[in-house]
Design a protein around this motif. Structure first.
Motif, PDB file in Angstrom:
ATOM      1  N   VAL A 197     -18.917   2.707   9.203  1.00  0.00           N
ATOM      2  CA  VAL A 197     -17.461   2.613   9.278  1.00  0.00           C
ATOM      3  C   VAL A 197     -16.901   2.523   7.860  1.00  0.00           C
ATOM      4  N   THR A 198     -15.842   3.282   7.576  1.00  0.00           N
ATOM      5  CA  THR A 198     -15.167   3.157   6.293  1.00  0.00           C
ATOM      6  C   THR A 198     -14.292   1.915   6.338  1.00  0.00           C
ATOM      7  N   VAL A 199     -14.620   0.912   5.548  1.00  0.00           N
ATOM      8  CA  VAL A 199     -13.873  -0.353   5.525  1.00  0.00           C
ATOM      9  C   VAL A 199     -13.180  -0.468   4.173  1.00  0.00           C
ATOM     10  N   LYS A 200     -11.846  -0.498   4.205  1.00  0.00           N
ATOM     11  CA  LYS A 200     -11.047  -0.613   2.982  1.00  0.00           C
ATOM     12  C   LYS A 200     -10.249  -1.911   3.023  1.00  0.00           C
ATOM     13  N   LEU A 201     -10.293  -2.637   1.927  1.00  0.00           N
ATOM     14  CA  LEU A 201      -9.580  -3.912   1.822  1.00  0.00           C
ATOM     15  C   LEU A 201      -8.607  -3.842   0.651  1.00  0.00           C
ATOM     16  N   ILE A 202      -7.328  -4.152   0.922  1.00  0.00           N
ATOM     17  CA  ILE A 202      -6.307  -4.198  -0.121  1.00  0.00           C
ATOM     18  C   ILE A 202      -5.933  -5.653  -0.356  1.00  0.00           C
ATOM     19  N   VAL A 203      -6.092  -6.102  -1.614  1.00  0.00           N
ATOM     20  CA  VAL A 203      -5.754  -7.479  -1.978  1.00  0.00           C
ATOM     21  C   VAL A 203      -4.801  -7.459  -3.173  1.00  0.00           C
ATOM     22  N   GLN A 204      -4.373  -8.630  -3.587  1.00  0.00           N
ATOM     23  CA  GLN A 204      -3.423  -8.710  -4.686  1.00  0.00           C
ATOM     24  C   GLN A 204      -4.090  -8.410  -6.029  1.00  0.00           C
ATOM     25  N   GLY A 205      -3.458  -7.518  -6.771  1.00  0.00           N
ATOM     26  CA  GLY A 205      -3.879  -7.265  -8.139  1.00  0.00           C
ATOM     27  C   GLY A 205      -2.942  -7.913  -9.133  1.00  0.00           C
ATOM     28  N   GLU A 206      -1.696  -8.125  -8.705  1.00  0.00           N
ATOM     29  CA  GLU A 206      -0.677  -8.811  -9.509  1.00  0.00           C
ATOM     30  C   GLU A 206      -0.173  -9.991  -8.686  1.00  0.00           C
ATOM     31  N   PRO A 207      -0.984 -11.025  -8.527  1.00  0.00           N
ATOM     32  CA  PRO A 207      -0.675 -12.092  -7.575  1.00  0.00           C
ATOM     33  C   PRO A 207       0.483 -12.970  -8.015  1.00  0.00           C
ATOM     34  N   ASP A 208       1.156 -13.554  -7.017  1.00  0.00           N
ATOM     35  CA  ASP A 208       2.206 -14.518  -7.323  1.00  0.00           C
ATOM     36  C   ASP A 208       1.622 -15.852  -7.747  1.00  0.00           C
ATOM     37  N   MET A 209       0.364 -16.100  -7.395  1.00  0.00           N
ATOM     38  CA  MET A 209      -0.353 -17.304  -7.832  1.00  0.00           C
ATOM     39  C   MET A 209      -1.725 -16.877  -8.350  1.00  0.00           C
ATOM     40  N   PRO A 210      -2.040 -17.126  -9.622  1.00  0.00           N
ATOM     41  CA  PRO A 210      -3.298 -16.653 -10.211  1.00  0.00           C
ATOM     42  C   PRO A 210      -4.546 -17.066  -9.439  1.00  0.00           C
ATOM     43  N   LYS A 223     -15.262   2.211  14.934  1.00  0.00           N
ATOM     44  CA  LYS A 223     -16.176   3.348  14.928  1.00  0.00           C
ATOM     45  C   LYS A 223     -15.978   4.267  13.726  1.00  0.00           C
ATOM     46  N   GLN A 224     -14.735   4.312  13.179  1.00  0.00           N
ATOM     47  CA  GLN A 224     -14.461   5.266  12.114  1.00  0.00           C
ATOM     48  C   GLN A 224     -13.945   4.601  10.835  1.00  0.00           C
ATOM     49  N   GLU A 225     -12.832   3.880  10.939  1.00  0.00           N
ATOM     50  CA  GLU A 225     -12.203   3.356   9.738  1.00  0.00           C
ATOM     51  C   GLU A 225     -11.427   2.082  10.035  1.00  0.00           C
ATOM     52  N   VAL A 226     -11.482   1.159   9.105  1.00  0.00           N
ATOM     53  CA  VAL A 226     -10.682  -0.061   9.141  1.00  0.00           C
ATOM     54  C   VAL A 226     -10.003  -0.204   7.785  1.00  0.00           C
ATOM     55  N   ILE A 227      -8.690  -0.460   7.788  1.00  0.00           N
ATOM     56  CA  ILE A 227      -7.966  -0.769   6.557  1.00  0.00           C
ATOM     57  C   ILE A 227      -7.273  -2.107   6.765  1.00  0.00           C
ATOM     58  N   ILE A 228      -7.555  -3.061   5.895  1.00  0.00           N
ATOM     59  CA  ILE A 228      -6.949  -4.384   5.948  1.00  0.00           C
ATOM     60  C   ILE A 228      -6.184  -4.613   4.651  1.00  0.00           C
ATOM     61  N   ALA A 229      -4.917  -4.994   4.752  1.00  0.00           N
ATOM     62  CA  ALA A 229      -4.126  -5.406   3.590  1.00  0.00           C
ATOM     63  C   ALA A 229      -3.732  -6.852   3.813  1.00  0.00           C
ATOM     64  N   ASN A 230      -4.212  -7.733   2.949  1.00  0.00           N
ATOM     65  CA  ASN A 230      -3.962  -9.151   3.160  1.00  0.00           C
ATOM     66  C   ASN A 230      -3.728  -9.844   1.830  1.00  0.00           C
ATOM     67  N   ALA A 231      -2.615 -10.551   1.754  1.00  0.00           N
ATOM     68  CA  ALA A 231      -2.158 -11.114   0.485  1.00  0.00           C
ATOM     69  C   ALA A 231      -3.082 -12.208  -0.046  1.00  0.00           C
ATOM     70  N   LEU A 288       1.642  -8.682  -3.587  1.00  0.00           N
ATOM     71  CA  LEU A 288       1.438  -8.268  -2.204  1.00  0.00           C
ATOM     72  C   LEU A 288       1.566  -9.485  -1.299  1.00  0.00           C
ATOM     73  N   HIS A 289       2.342  -9.336  -0.227  1.00  0.00           N
ATOM     74  CA  HIS A 289       2.541 -10.440   0.718  1.00  0.00           C
ATOM     75  C   HIS A 289       2.188 -10.011   2.143  1.00  0.00           C
ATOM     76  N   ALA A 290       1.585  -8.835   2.297  1.00  0.00           N
ATOM     77  CA  ALA A 290       1.330  -8.246   3.614  1.00  0.00           C
ATOM     78  C   ALA A 290       0.202  -8.955   4.345  1.00  0.00           C
ATOM     79  N   LYS A 291       0.290  -8.888   5.700  1.00  0.00           N
ATOM     80  CA  LYS A 291      -0.770  -9.363   6.582  1.00  0.00           C
ATOM     81  C   LYS A 291      -0.901  -8.331   7.697  1.00  0.00           C
ATOM     82  N   ILE A 292      -1.486  -7.173   7.380  1.00  0.00           N
ATOM     83  CA  ILE A 292      -1.517  -6.038   8.296  1.00  0.00           C
ATOM     84  C   ILE A 292      -2.902  -5.407   8.304  1.00  0.00           C
ATOM     85  N   ALA A 293      -3.207  -4.656   9.372  1.00  0.00           N
ATOM     86  CA  ALA A 293      -4.494  -3.964   9.454  1.00  0.00           C
ATOM     87  C   ALA A 293      -4.421  -2.881  10.509  1.00  0.00           C
TER      88      ALA A 293
END
Length: 413
Positions: free
Chosen positions: A249-262, A221-229, A290-295
């Motif tokens: 809904v405010t939907v924010k996604l965090i992904v790798q910017g400096e990945p371990d695999m291009p 209803k309000q906000e979702v933040i997902i961080a996934n590698a 980033l190696h996280a799997k959280i939300a």
């Protein structure tokens, strides 16, 4: 085994190896009866040697220690590392160990990707952190950013039963397609400190984790933040992210910017136009891999676990997440995600996106169709049935009648 929401749990968020390893090692040191451990990666580095020491000491004082490692992720352990544990009575298993072909590992699909530890059926740890020094910030620029949960309470019984059943099984399920698809376990009376242990297998729980994400997005209803590698999810999940954003809904996604695999960033970037065009905010984590799997969703729902939102985790690997309904834990995890957003992430602006020419559009069409049909495609990859292989203790000197054999070759199916 049925998935059920359990009330009355105590939760602690653990960030990176600095918080995770000391808590796990201390729990093993305090164990009196049993230690159950599953992990994708165990390296014979400083962290791996510390784990080896506490497990060996526990076994020597009479604790029943059982551990299962993935045959792809943990295939480089030395004979001495393994045999000292098995000689002390540790039950040591590999999930799907397979021989090298031309020096290359062949078991790249259907990995044991869970990271779970249970001590005495009283305390459990579930998350995405492997037993490797690269999860400590002291490792340097390539250190991974990741999370786990320490939990006590009724949900530990469910985790214990599941891990014990997995480790005791002589075979893994044979069905790669078909079977029942379960709806997410409904939380009939939402409250505080409620936890659900959810796993993904290749039998009857093939899409449970994905379905929880989809339901969460539909109900936000309000906000979702997902961080996934490793972000490359199915079409339905992408569509629900856009739908949530388009209804306010405010939907924010965090992904790798400096990945371990291009290739990880290349894959995620193919989805940027579709998501940003639909109102989803995308942020790249740029401090380190980033190696996280959280939300988190709104003020109570959250998840921490081993499952990425990519084809391997959602359609092939064995995974485990905790779904959590607790206002206090949600706030702790939300604070951590907001810290990452403010201090260690860079937003992907619409002006930075590649123009949607015919080539970009063609690639997007191919990608979306692939994502939509990947679960069916995965049913054909590969055909072999993974098995568990137990490494027996070394033969005692006075009983030895033949040359010593590599413990990884002396396995029982």
């Amino acid at each position: 085994m049925k998935m059920e929401w359990r009330d009355g749990n105590r939760l602690r968020l653990l960030a990176n190896g600095e918080q995770y390893f000391p808590r796990v090692f201390e729990a093993i040191r305090r164990s009196k009866e049993t230690v159950l451990l599953e992990t994708f990666i165990l390296f014979e580095d400083q962290v791996g040697k510390q784990l080896h020491a506490v497990l060996l000491e526990a076994a020597q004082r009479g604790v029943k220690v059982e551990m299962m490692l993935d045959g792809y992720g943990s295939n480089d352990l030395s004979d001495e590392f393994i045999s000292t544990l098995t000689a002390a009575g540790v039950r040591f298993l590999y999930y799907d160990p397979r021989p090298l072909v031309l020096g290359m590992r062949t078991n790249i699909f259907r990995r044991l990707h869970r990271k779970t530890v249970v001590c005495d059926g009283v305390i459990a740890f579930v998350g995405g952190i492997n037993f490797s020094s690269e999860h400590n910030s002291s490792y340097g620029p390539e250190a991974k950013q990741d999370y786990a949960v320490e939990v006590r309470g009724p949900i530990v019984d469910d985790i214990t039963r599941y891990v014990r059943q997995a480790i005791s099984s002589q075979q893994v399920p044979r069905r790669w397609w078909g079977g029942r698809s379960h709806r997410p376990a409904h939380n009939a009376t939402p409250g505080e400190a409620q936890v659900l242990f959810v796993w993904r297998d290749n039998d009857e729980h093939r899409d449970d984790i994905e379905q929880h994400y989809i339901t969460m997005l539909r109900e936000a209803k309000q906000e979702v933040i997902i961080a996934n590698a490793y972000f490359f999810p199915g079409y339905h999940l992408l569509r629900e992210m856009r739908s949530a954003a388009q209804r306010g809904v405010t939907v924010k996604l965090i992904v790798q910017g400096e990945p371990d695999m291009p290739i990880v960033k290349v894959g995620a970037e193919l989805l940027y136009n579709y998501l940003v065009g639909g109102g989803v905010e995308i942020y790249e984590y740029i401090r380190r891999p980033l190696h996280a799997k959280i939300a988190v969703q709104d003020t109570q729902w959250s998840t921490v676990g081993s499952s990425n939102l990519d084809p391997l985790s959602l359609s092939l690997n064995l995974e485990a997440n905790l779904m959590i309904h607790d206002r206090a834990f949600n706030q702790v995890l939300r604070n951590e995600l907001n810290r990452l957003l403010a201090e260690e992430c860079q937003r992907v602006e619409e002006s930075q996106l590649p123009k949607q020419n015919w080539w970009q559009l063609s690639k997007s069409v191919v990608v979306f169709h692939f994502l939509r049909h990947f679960p069916a495609i995965a049913g054909w990859l590969p055909a072999h049935t993974p098995k568990l292989a137990q490494v027996p203790p070394p033969v005692q000197p006075e009983m030895e009648t033949q040359d010593r054999v590599d413990p990884k070759e002396r396995v029982k199916p």
